[in-house]
Design a protein around this motif. Structure first.
Motif, PDB file in Angstrom:
ATOM      1  N   ALA A   5       0.837  -1.199   0.000  1.00 19.32           N
ATOM      2  CA  ALA A   5       0.000   0.000   0.000  1.00 19.32           C
ATOM      3  C   ALA A   5       0.871   1.248   0.000  1.00 19.32           C
ATOM      4  N   SER A   6       0.381   2.272  -0.658  1.00 20.51           N
ATOM      5  CA  SER A   6       1.108   3.539  -0.706  1.00 20.51           C
ATOM      6  C   SER A   6       0.125   4.682  -0.885  1.00 20.51           C
ATOM      7  N   GLY A   7       0.636   5.890  -0.739  1.00 20.66           N
ATOM      8  CA  GLY A   7      -0.183   7.067  -0.964  1.00 20.66           C
ATOM      9  C   GLY A   7      -0.623   7.788   0.285  1.00 20.66           C
ATOM     10  N   GLY A   8      -0.344   7.214   1.438  1.00 25.56           N
ATOM     11  CA  GLY A   8      -0.717   7.878   2.674  1.00 25.56           C
ATOM     12  C   GLY A   8       0.168   9.076   2.953  1.00 25.56           C
ATOM     13  N   GLY A   9      -0.208   9.824   3.972  1.00 23.24           N
ATOM     14  CA  GLY A   9       0.595  10.978   4.338  1.00 23.24           C
ATOM     15  C   GLY A   9      -0.162  11.887   5.264  1.00 23.24           C
ATOM     16  N   LEU A  10       0.413  13.072   5.459  1.00 22.45           N
ATOM     17  CA  LEU A  10      -0.192  14.095   6.307  1.00 22.45           C
ATOM     18  C   LEU A  10      -0.883  15.124   5.418  1.00 22.45           C
ATOM     19  N   VAL A  11      -2.172  15.303   5.626  1.00 25.26           N
ATOM     20  CA  VAL A  11      -2.944  16.257   4.843  1.00 25.26           C
ATOM     21  C   VAL A  11      -3.770  17.116   5.780  1.00 25.26           C
ATOM     22  N   GLN A  12      -4.358  18.161   5.222  1.00 27.09           N
ATOM     23  CA  GLN A  12      -5.228  19.018   6.006  1.00 27.09           C
ATOM     24  C   GLN A  12      -6.687  18.636   5.791  1.00 27.09           C
ATOM     25  N   ALA A  13      -7.500  18.989   6.735  1.00 29.05           N
ATOM     26  CA  ALA A  13      -8.932  18.734   6.612  1.00 29.05           C
ATOM     27  C   ALA A  13      -9.456  19.372   5.328  1.00 29.05           C
ATOM     28  N   ASN A  30      -9.127 -12.217 -10.320  1.00 22.74           N
ATOM     29  CA  ASN A  30     -10.392 -12.833  -9.947  1.00 22.74           C
ATOM     30  C   ASN A  30     -10.647 -12.749  -8.442  1.00 22.74           C
ATOM     31  N   TYR A  31      -9.846 -11.967  -7.733  1.00 23.48           N
ATOM     32  CA  TYR A  31      -9.995 -11.807  -6.295  1.00 23.48           C
ATOM     33  C   TYR A  31     -10.841 -10.572  -5.982  1.00 23.48           C
ATOM     34  N   VAL A  32     -11.511 -10.610  -4.874  1.00 20.56           N
ATOM     35  CA  VAL A  32     -12.094  -9.396  -4.310  1.00 20.56           C
ATOM     36  C   VAL A  32     -10.973  -8.603  -3.652  1.00 20.56           C
ATOM     37  N   MET A  33     -10.984  -7.307  -3.851  1.00 20.52           N
ATOM     38  CA  MET A  33      -9.976  -6.443  -3.251  1.00 20.52           C
ATOM     39  C   MET A  33     -10.689  -5.445  -2.345  1.00 20.52           C
ATOM     40  N   GLY A  34     -10.121  -5.203  -1.201  1.00 22.87           N
ATOM     41  CA  GLY A  34     -10.809  -4.340  -0.248  1.00 22.87           C
ATOM     42  C   GLY A  34      -9.878  -3.407   0.500  1.00 22.87           C
ATOM     43  N   TRP A  35     -10.497  -2.417   1.134  1.00 21.26           N
ATOM     44  CA  TRP A  35      -9.793  -1.463   1.971  1.00 21.26           C
ATOM     45  C   TRP A  35     -10.418  -1.447   3.360  1.00 21.26           C
ATOM     46  N   PHE A  36      -9.550  -1.355   4.340  1.00 23.52           N
ATOM     47  CA  PHE A  36      -9.947  -1.267   5.734  1.00 23.52           C
ATOM     48  C   PHE A  36      -9.132  -0.156   6.379  1.00 23.52           C
ATOM     49  N   ARG A  37      -9.547   0.252   7.557  1.00 27.04           N
ATOM     50  CA  ARG A  37      -8.740   1.215   8.288  1.00 27.04           C
ATOM     51  C   ARG A  37      -8.848   0.949   9.785  1.00 27.04           C
ATOM     52  N   VAL A  91      -4.545   4.035  10.083  1.00 28.56           N
ATOM     53  CA  VAL A  91      -3.731   3.230   9.171  1.00 28.56           C
ATOM     54  C   VAL A  91      -4.693   2.533   8.229  1.00 28.56           C
ATOM     55  N   TYR A  92      -4.445   2.674   6.951  1.00 34.40           N
ATOM     56  CA  TYR A  92      -5.311   2.106   5.935  1.00 34.40           C
ATOM     57  C   TYR A  92      -4.661   0.847   5.357  1.00 34.40           C
ATOM     58  N   TYR A  93      -5.438  -0.218   5.339  1.00 32.67           N
ATOM     59  CA  TYR A  93      -4.954  -1.517   4.885  1.00 32.67           C
ATOM     60  C   TYR A  93      -5.716  -1.972   3.652  1.00 32.67           C
ATOM     61  N   CYS A  94      -5.025  -2.621   2.763  1.00 36.29           N
ATOM     62  CA  CYS A  94      -5.689  -3.290   1.661  1.00 36.29           C
ATOM     63  C   CYS A  94      -5.639  -4.794   1.912  1.00 36.29           C
ATOM     64  N   HIS A 106       0.633  -4.180   4.704  1.00 35.77           N
ATOM     65  CA  HIS A 106       1.108  -3.665   5.979  1.00 35.77           C
ATOM     66  C   HIS A 106       0.465  -2.345   6.362  1.00 35.77           C
ATOM     67  N   GLY A 107      -0.226  -1.738   5.448  1.00 35.84           N
ATOM     68  CA  GLY A 107      -0.915  -0.511   5.795  1.00 35.84           C
ATOM     69  C   GLY A 107      -0.134   0.742   5.441  1.00 35.84           C
ATOM     70  N   THR A 108      -0.866   1.819   5.271  1.00 34.44           N
ATOM     71  CA  THR A 108      -0.264   3.119   5.018  1.00 34.44           C
ATOM     72  C   THR A 108      -0.970   4.136   5.918  1.00 34.44           C
ATOM     73  N   GLN A 109      -0.182   4.974   6.556  1.00 36.13           N
ATOM     74  CA  GLN A 109      -0.721   5.919   7.527  1.00 36.13           C
ATOM     75  C   GLN A 109      -1.299   7.142   6.821  1.00 36.13           C
ATOM     76  N   VAL A 110      -2.511   7.493   7.228  1.00 37.99           N
ATOM     77  CA  VAL A 110      -3.138   8.732   6.780  1.00 37.99           C
ATOM     78  C   VAL A 110      -3.415   9.573   8.018  1.00 37.99           C
ATOM     79  N   THR A 111      -2.894  10.767   8.029  1.00 39.33           N
ATOM     80  CA  THR A 111      -3.106  11.684   9.140  1.00 39.33           C
ATOM     81  C   THR A 111      -3.720  12.964   8.603  1.00 39.33           C
TER      82      THR A 111
END
Length: 114
Positions: A5-13, A30-37, A91-94, A106-111
């Motif tokens: 996973a990638s693309g996380g970071g520190l952003v503003q509201a 042929n797999y289902v792909m999902g996101w969790f946090r 932390v966002y996980y796929c 392993h997850g990517t942090q979004v703040t």
């Protein structure tokens, strides 16, 4: 299957962010792909999933600001997030799987700062 996973970071509201998750090791078309946090001190929550044919499914609380998509040629799933709020900090996980989510990244942090 390995998931990166990638693309996380520190952003503003109010900002937008797009997360990516690339699979390797075997084809996942042929797999289902999902996101969790998982927010600090809280359980992991389901956000969205997308079938191999591109049909998405969202948790009720995630509808509207989150959009899941996939590119089977790249074995990649995306999560577009808009109008981010401090409560989206996590932390966002796929994950991918057939009948269940067998493989996790392993997850990517979004703040999100206010």
């Amino acid at each position: 299957v390995q998931l990166q996973a990638s693309g996380g970071g520190l952003v503003q509201a109010g900002d937008s962010l797009r997360l990516s998750c690339a699979a390797s090791g075997r084809t996942v078309s042929n797999y289902v792909m999902g996101w969790f946090r998982q927010a600090p001190g809280k359980e992991r929550d389901f956000i969205a999933s997308i079938r191999s044919d591109g049909i998405p499914y969202y948790a009720d609380s995630m509808k509207g600001r989150f959009t899941i998509s996939r590119d089977n040629a790249k074995s990649t799933v995306y999560l577009q997030m808009t109008s981010l709020e401090p409560e989206d900090t996590a932390v966002y996980y796929c994950a991918v799987g057939l009948s269940s989510y067998n493989y996790w990244g392993h997850g990517t942090q979004v703040t999100v700062s206010s």
